[in-house]
Design a protein around this motif. Structure first.
Motif, PDB file in Angstrom:
ATOM      1  N   SER A  58       0.764  -1.671  -0.060  1.00  0.00           N
ATOM      2  CA  SER A  58       0.078  -0.199  -0.188  1.00  0.00           C
ATOM      3  C   SER A  58       0.695   1.338  -0.150  1.00  0.00           C
ATOM      4  CB  SER A  58      -0.924  -0.213   1.429  1.00  0.00           C
ATOM      5  OG  SER A  58       0.225  -0.011   2.408  1.00  0.00           O
ATOM      6  N   GLY A  59       0.227   1.851  -0.710  1.00  0.00           N
ATOM      7  CA  GLY A  59       1.378   3.152  -0.433  1.00  0.00           C
ATOM      8  C   GLY A  59      -0.171   4.925  -1.032  1.00  0.00           C
ATOM      9  N   ALA A  60       1.148   5.723  -0.752  1.00  0.00           N
ATOM     10  CA  ALA A  60       0.200   7.042  -1.533  1.00  0.00           C
ATOM     11  C   ALA A  60       1.152   8.336  -2.326  1.00  0.00           C
ATOM     12  CB  ALA A  60      -0.313   7.367  -0.029  1.00  0.00           C
ATOM     13  N   ARG A  61       0.647   9.364  -3.202  1.00  0.00           N
ATOM     14  CA  ARG A  61       1.632   9.652  -4.030  1.00  0.00           C
ATOM     15  C   ARG A  61       1.732  11.010  -2.202  1.00  0.00           C
ATOM     16  NH1 ARG A  61      -0.635  11.865  -9.486  1.00  0.00           N
ATOM     17  NH2 ARG A  61      -1.292  14.187  -8.119  1.00  0.00           N
ATOM     18  N   TYR A  62       2.821  11.807  -1.951  1.00  0.00           N
ATOM     19  CA  TYR A  62       2.942  12.965  -1.391  1.00  0.00           C
ATOM     20  C   TYR A  62       3.860  13.937  -1.971  1.00  0.00           C
ATOM     21  CZ  TYR A  62       2.330   9.771   2.632  1.00  0.00           C
ATOM     22  OH  TYR A  62       1.633   8.620   2.876  1.00  0.00           O
ATOM     23  N   GLY A  63       3.044  15.102  -2.983  1.00  0.00           N
ATOM     24  CA  GLY A  63       4.368  15.669  -3.267  1.00  0.00           C
ATOM     25  C   GLY A  63       3.896  14.926  -4.370  1.00  0.00           C
ATOM     26  N   ASP A  64       4.789  14.781  -5.310  1.00  0.00           N
ATOM     27  CA  ASP A  64       5.383  13.788  -6.912  1.00  0.00           C
ATOM     28  C   ASP A  64       5.642  12.763  -6.841  1.00  0.00           C
ATOM     29  OD1 ASP A  64       3.180  16.054  -8.501  1.00  0.00           O
ATOM     30  OD2 ASP A  64       5.126  17.259  -8.568  1.00  0.00           O
ATOM     31  N   ALA A  65       5.622  12.031  -5.622  1.00  0.00           N
ATOM     32  CA  ALA A  65       6.741  10.778  -5.097  1.00  0.00           C
ATOM     33  C   ALA A  65       5.350   9.916  -4.417  1.00  0.00           C
ATOM     34  CB  ALA A  65       8.518  11.367  -4.899  1.00  0.00           C
ATOM     35  N   TRP A  66       5.704   8.690  -4.989  1.00  0.00           N
ATOM     36  CA  TRP A  66       5.233   7.227  -3.990  1.00  0.00           C
ATOM     37  C   TRP A  66       5.779   7.394  -3.227  1.00  0.00           C
ATOM     38  CZ3 TRP A  66       0.251   6.554  -5.047  1.00  0.00           C
ATOM     39  CH2 TRP A  66      -0.872   7.033  -6.518  1.00  0.00           C
ATOM     40  N   ALA A  67       5.637   6.985  -1.799  1.00  0.00           N
ATOM     41  CA  ALA A  67       5.495   6.270  -0.741  1.00  0.00           C
ATOM     42  C   ALA A  67       5.122   4.654  -0.528  1.00  0.00           C
ATOM     43  CB  ALA A  67       6.176   7.266   0.387  1.00  0.00           C
ATOM     44  N   VAL A  68       5.582   3.942  -0.703  1.00  0.00           N
ATOM     45  CA  VAL A  68       4.743   2.122  -1.074  1.00  0.00           C
ATOM     46  C   VAL A  68       5.747   1.603   0.803  1.00  0.00           C
ATOM     47  CG1 VAL A  68       3.995   0.335  -2.593  1.00  0.00           C
ATOM     48  CG2 VAL A  68       4.841   2.779  -3.258  1.00  0.00           C
ATOM     49  N   GLY A  69       4.684   0.317   1.206  1.00  0.00           N
ATOM     50  CA  GLY A  69       5.147  -0.384   1.955  1.00  0.00           C
ATOM     51  C   GLY A  69       4.518  -1.393   1.786  1.00  0.00           C
ATOM     52  N   VAL A  70       5.718  -2.884   2.249  1.00  0.00           N
ATOM     53  CA  VAL A  70       5.079  -4.024   2.152  1.00  0.00           C
ATOM     54  C   VAL A  70       5.102  -4.577   3.209  1.00  0.00           C
ATOM     55  CG1 VAL A  70       6.437  -6.143   1.605  1.00  0.00           C
ATOM     56  CG2 VAL A  70       6.857  -4.088   0.190  1.00  0.00           C
ATOM     57  N   GLN A  71       3.767  -5.172   3.661  1.00  0.00           N
ATOM     58  CA  GLN A  71       3.240  -5.377   4.878  1.00  0.00           C
ATOM     59  C   GLN A  71       2.548  -7.429   4.976  1.00  0.00           C
ATOM     60  OE1 GLN A  71       1.021  -2.592   5.609  1.00  0.00           O
ATOM     61  NE2 GLN A  71       1.282  -2.100   7.541  1.00  0.00           N
ATOM     62  N   LEU A  74      -3.209  -5.269   6.473  1.00  0.00           N
ATOM     63  CA  LEU A  74      -3.046  -3.971   6.270  1.00  0.00           C
ATOM     64  C   LEU A  74      -2.945  -3.606   8.109  1.00  0.00           C
ATOM     65  CD1 LEU A  74      -5.622  -3.241   3.579  1.00  0.00           C
ATOM     66  CD2 LEU A  74      -2.749  -2.755   3.726  1.00  0.00           C
ATOM     67  N   GLY A  75      -2.058  -2.051   8.358  1.00  0.00           N
ATOM     68  CA  GLY A  75      -1.573  -1.846   9.169  1.00  0.00           C
ATOM     69  C   GLY A  75      -1.176  -2.668  10.233  1.00  0.00           C
ATOM     70  N   GLY A  76      -0.308  -3.911   9.893  1.00  0.00           N
ATOM     71  CA  GLY A  76       0.734  -4.829  10.324  1.00  0.00           C
ATOM     72  C   GLY A  76       2.242  -3.922   9.653  1.00  0.00           C
ATOM     73  N   VAL A  77       3.181  -4.884  10.905  1.00  0.00           N
ATOM     74  CA  VAL A  77       4.232  -4.340  10.821  1.00  0.00           C
ATOM     75  C   VAL A  77       5.170  -3.973   9.685  1.00  0.00           C
ATOM     76  CG1 VAL A  77       7.039  -4.774  11.529  1.00  0.00           C
ATOM     77  CG2 VAL A  77       4.690  -5.814  13.160  1.00  0.00           C
ATOM     78  N   LEU A  78       5.828  -3.037   9.133  1.00  0.00           N
ATOM     79  CA  LEU A  78       6.198  -2.656   8.409  1.00  0.00           C
ATOM     80  C   LEU A  78       7.297  -3.464   7.414  1.00  0.00           C
ATOM     81  CD1 LEU A  78       5.637  -0.268   5.485  1.00  0.00           C
ATOM     82  CD2 LEU A  78       7.036   0.744   6.768  1.00  0.00           C
ATOM     83  N   LEU A  79       7.294  -4.370   6.536  1.00  0.00           N
ATOM     84  CA  LEU A  79       8.569  -5.211   6.058  1.00  0.00           C
ATOM     85  C   LEU A  79       9.737  -4.050   5.580  1.00  0.00           C
ATOM     86  CD1 LEU A  79       6.571  -8.399   5.354  1.00  0.00           C
ATOM     87  CD2 LEU A  79       7.152  -7.718   7.123  1.00  0.00           C
ATOM     88  N   GLY A  80       9.193  -3.356   4.983  1.00  0.00           N
ATOM     89  CA  GLY A  80       9.985  -2.538   4.394  1.00  0.00           C
ATOM     90  C   GLY A  80       9.078  -1.630   3.508  1.00  0.00           C
ATOM     91  N   GLU A  81      10.034  -0.492   3.446  1.00  0.00           N
ATOM     92  CA  GLU A  81       9.147   0.669   2.297  1.00  0.00           C
ATOM     93  C   GLU A  81      10.402   1.606   1.039  1.00  0.00           C
ATOM     94  OE1 GLU A  81       6.490   4.216   4.319  1.00  0.00           O
ATOM     95  OE2 GLU A  81       8.507   3.363   5.014  1.00  0.00           O
ATOM     96  N   ILE A  82       9.566   1.295   0.236  1.00  0.00           N
ATOM     97  CA  ILE A  82      10.323   2.702  -1.113  1.00  0.00           C
ATOM     98  C   ILE A  82       9.700   4.445  -1.044  1.00  0.00           C
ATOM     99  CG2 ILE A  82      11.247   0.787  -2.483  1.00  0.00           C
ATOM    100  CD1 ILE A  82       9.481   1.592  -4.582  1.00  0.00           C
ATOM    101  N   ARG A  83      10.400   4.761  -1.870  1.00  0.00           N
ATOM    102  CA  ARG A  83      10.186   6.151  -2.558  1.00  0.00           C
ATOM    103  C   ARG A  83      10.515   5.804  -3.881  1.00  0.00           C
ATOM    104  NH1 ARG A  83       8.372  10.647   1.056  1.00  0.00           N
ATOM    105  NH2 ARG A  83       8.283   9.382   2.367  1.00  0.00           N
ATOM    106  N   THR A  84       9.795   6.329  -4.384  1.00  0.00           N
ATOM    107  CA  THR A  84       9.701   6.760  -5.803  1.00  0.00           C
ATOM    108  C   THR A  84      10.373   7.810  -6.933  1.00  0.00           C
ATOM    109  OG1 THR A  84       7.160   7.028  -6.946  1.00  0.00           O
ATOM    110  CG2 THR A  84       7.987   4.929  -6.524  1.00  0.00           C
ATOM    111  N   GLU A  85      10.417   7.461  -7.652  1.00  0.00           N
ATOM    112  CA  GLU A  85      10.991   9.144  -8.438  1.00  0.00           C
ATOM    113  C   GLU A  85       9.885   9.520  -8.901  1.00  0.00           C
ATOM    114  OE1 GLU A  85      10.936   7.709 -12.971  1.00  0.00           O
ATOM    115  OE2 GLU A  85      12.918   8.033 -12.609  1.00  0.00           O
TER     116      GLU A  85
END
Length: 144
Positions: A58-71, A74-85
């Motif tokens: 799940s993720g969301a666009r903040y400004g113009d980049a995406w922050a996306v996490g893997v769990q 949903l609502g569980g412990v974050l296993l990792g997260e990236i931020r896109t261009e």
């Protein structure tokens, strides 16, 4: 009322079809991924190497980049997260996460066998800003 009959037929058709919404999200393997920078390392549970593991993205666009996490849920412990261009294309952001997870799997003896785009679960006005997907990760030995 003439209009009420059409609404009734539509409702009955949906009920007879099981009420399951038709998936309209893009095939993530066919979408060109965005570049990204990992800002937390992906860390799947140790038992992922022995069994199938469903990952929720799940993720969301903040400004113009995406922050996306893997769990795992949903609502569980974050296993990792990236931020896109920078991009306004949600499917490309999900394709980036798929590429990131597949890269992790390649070095961990795992494989992504299913990648389901679930962003159509959001109302249409939110889809340019929120994304969701489900990936199935299995031990590579189980992949034929």
């Amino acid at each position: 009322m003439p209009d009420n009959g059409q609404r009734g037929r539509t409702a009955v058709d949906a009920w007879l079809d099981g009420g399951a919404p038709e998936r309209t999200g893009a095939d993530l393997r066919a979408v060109d991924p965005l570049g990204f920078s990992t800002f937390t390392k992906l860390d799947l549970p140790a038992d992922s190497a022995q069994k199938s593991t469903e990952l929720l993205v799940s993720g969301a666009r903040y400004g113009d980049a995406w922050a996306v996490g893997v769990q795992l849920e949903l609502g569980g412990v974050l296993l990792g997260e990236i931020r896109t261009e920078v991009s306004s294309e949600p499917d490309r952001a999900l394709a980036s996460v798929l590429a990131w997870v597949e890269e992790y799997c390649e070095s961990s003896g795992l494989a992504v066998t299913q990648a389901e785009n679930l962003s159509d679960q959001f109302p249409a006005e939110l889809r340019p800003f929120q994304i969701r997907a489900r990936f199935l990760v299995v031990p590579r030995a189980g992949v034929s």
